[in-house]
Design an enzyme around this catalytic site. Structure first.
Site, short mmCIF file in Angstrom:
data_model
loop_
_atom_site.label_atom_id
_atom_site.label_comp_id
_atom_site.label_asym_id
_atom_site.label_seq_id
_atom_site.Cartn_x
_atom_site.Cartn_y
_atom_site.Cartn_z
N SER A 90 46.17 -0.49 -63.83
CA SER A 90 47.60 -0.59 -63.63
C SER A 90 47.92 0.13 -62.31
CB SER A 90 48.38 0.07 -64.78
OG SER A 90 48.33 1.48 -64.71
N TYR A 91 49.00 -0.26 -61.58
CA TYR A 91 50.00 -1.17 -62.04
C TYR A 91 50.21 -2.25 -61.00
CZ TYR A 91 52.99 1.65 -58.89
OH TYR A 91 53.51 2.30 -57.80
N GLU B 255 45.89 -5.97 -63.06
CA GLU B 255 46.77 -4.82 -62.88
C GLU B 255 47.91 -5.00 -63.87
OE1 GLU B 255 46.39 -2.20 -60.99
OE2 GLU B 255 44.84 -2.77 -59.55
N TYR C 28 44.48 -5.04 -51.52
CA TYR C 28 44.01 -4.58 -50.22
C TYR C 28 42.52 -4.86 -50.15
CZ TYR C 28 43.47 -0.71 -53.54
OH TYR C 28 43.23 0.02 -54.66
#
Ligand SMILES: [Zn+2]
Length: 489
Positions: free
Chosen positions: A370-371, A445, A422
């Site tokens: 998460s998140y 996530e 990313y």
């Protein structure tokens, strides 16, 4: 949802660029060492709980590289990356720092989370609670209802282990709880394998051609008693969570998922899956870091491994330590929150997990975090290395997102890790897909998108877990169908 900042992206990027160029004087004058001593990265194992009074999360709508630079310079904890913004935890002593001047909240762009400590108090586990933890009713008559109060709050490492054992006690023919290895601090990393222990050469067949599980289980009990037990070889779907200590909703949702499978083992939506797949659930990989979030610092991310005597910093980011295109060029500062280790699999936790995965016939691997509300496929280390199975993976994840959304309307984005979050090497699903050739590798996530961040209140556990179950069950069905192992679902 709290209002988002409306800062002009271009203007802010420019301002940060100028400030970054002014860095050397800042470091020299402000005392880099002192800043890092103040940071939670240097907490020793025996340090008292670090409070977060006065801390805020700022959503900074700026160029990702710029904010990463500022984050590293100030050793800030970047909570989440969004396409055009980042969520950053800002301690009170840095709120007036020149590098952050452009982002100081005001009436037009208030702090995204104005009172972090308040949310921590609201998401507390029993360990942080003023009232002492009362053990839950032990299972009896072979079942634990899904209404069991365990799912109404977050839990410590010991409580999670106890619940896994409760599941094993309640469903002894289906659940096997075991340790895949030990953490840096010597804790067992527990897994629960959910699969009927049927006898390969003695299973009965009903008139529809499907196995009669009850009969098989009875035979299995008999064989087991006489030392002839032999489990049917099945492909495994492995679910792993808790790589990052503070992401409590992932272990909580996975335990709910395990519970759901067991309660519905004879239901049409689950029974065919359990005939075909074994589910191995590792709710908490980073057991030391997870425990640390319950005893010392709620927002701890990494492990608690001693990695650098000189700096006094602890911990490896487990989701940077897997050995597929692991890169020593990434952040090598041991105090940073995403320290990847000094070499791939330096952390005993990733070593144990990878050894387990490599020893099994794994058809699907899902890593829960998460998140952000994201469903993602590899790769993380590079967007140039496009997986040949991307189309199938995208189809699977789009379907999972749709199934998830049907529960209570929660929207997830789907795509490649490197695009949605990313680029970072050492990611778990990069290794399972790239090294182990596990086609159905994905990461999630879980909620939310930043309103609570890592600090979801306990009332969100059940709704999040319910929709997560829908996504995971859909994914399992999809995998089985695509692989042509099951015709009747
Ligand atoms: Zn994570």
């Amino acid at each position: 949802m709290l209002p988002q900042s409306t800062l002009c992206l271009a203007a802010v990027s420019l301002a940060v660029g100028q400030l970054v160029r002014a860095l050397p004087s800042f470091v020299a004058s402000s005392g880099d060492h002192q800043n890092r001593q103040d940071d939670q990265s240097v907490l020793s194992a025996s340090a008292p709980e670090l409070g977060f009074e006065g801390y805020q999360v700022w959503r900074m709508p700026i160029n990702r590289k710029d904010v990463e630079n500022v984050g590293k310079l100030l050793n800030l904890d970047i909570w989440a990356h969004h396409p055009s913004s980042v969520d950053v935890l800002v301690p009170p002593h840095l709120m007036s720092h020149p590098l952050l001047a452009s982002y100081i909240p005001n009436s037009s762009h208030p702090a995204f989370i104005p009172d972090v400590q308040k949310l921590i108090a609201g998401s507390s586990s029993s360990a942080f609670s003023s009232s002492s933890f009362k053990p839950y009713p032990r299972p009896s008559n072979g079942s634990i209802p899904i209404t069991h109060p365990f799912h109404d709050r977050f839990h410590t490492y010991d409580e999670i282990h106890s619940f896994l054992l409760d599941l094993q006690t309640a469903w002894p023919e289906w659940v096997d709880v075991f340790s895949i290895g030990q953490s840096a601090e010597g804790r067992d990393i527990y897994a629960a394998k959910i699969s009927p222990r049927v006898v390969a050469t003695h299973s009965t067949t009903d008139k529809d051609g499907s196995d009669d599980e009850e009969e098989s289980l009875k035979k299995n009990r008999h064989k087991h008693k006489h030392g002839h037990k032999k489990e049917r070889s099945k492909k495994e779907m492995i679910l792993m969570g808790g790589s990052h200590g503070r992401e409590w909703i992932a272990p909580a949702s996975m335990l709910y998922f395990a519970h759901h499978l067991l309660l519905n083992s004879h239901a049409p939506g689950v029974k065919p899956l359990l005939k075909t797949l074994s589910f191995t659930i590792v709710p908490v990989l980073n057991v030391d870091g997870y425990e640390f979030t319950h005893t010392n610092s709620r927002l701890w991310r990494k492990t608690r491994q001693v990695v650098d005597e000189e700096s006094g910093c602890f911990g490896i980011d487990l989701n940077r330590n897997w050995g597929y295109h692991w890169s020593s060029e990434d952040d090598q500062y041991p105090c940073s929150d995403d320290f990847p280790g000094k070499h791939a699999f330096q952390a005993p936790e990733t070593k144990a997990m990878s050894d387990y995965v490599a020893s099994k016939d794994v058809i699907s691997f899902v890593d829960l975090h998460s998140y952000g509300q994201l469903l993602m496929y590899p790769f993380s280390y590079s967007c140039d290395d496009f997986p040949p199975d991307a189309e199938d993976l995208m189809e699977a994840l789009l379907g999972a997102a749709k199934a998830l959304r049907s529960v209570q309307g929660t929207a997830y984005k789907t795509g490649q890790v490197c695009e949605l979050v990313y680029r970072a090497a050492g990611d778990s699903v990069d290794w399972t897909y790239g090294n182990q050739e596990i086609k159905w590798s994905a990461s999630m996530e879980l909620p939310d998108t930043g309103t609570y961040g890592f600090l979801l209140p306990p009332r969100e556990i059940r709704p999040v877990a319910e929709e997560t179950v829908a996504a995971l069950v859909y994914l399992a069905h999809f995998v089985v169908q695509k692989e042509g192992k099951l015709k009747d679902i």
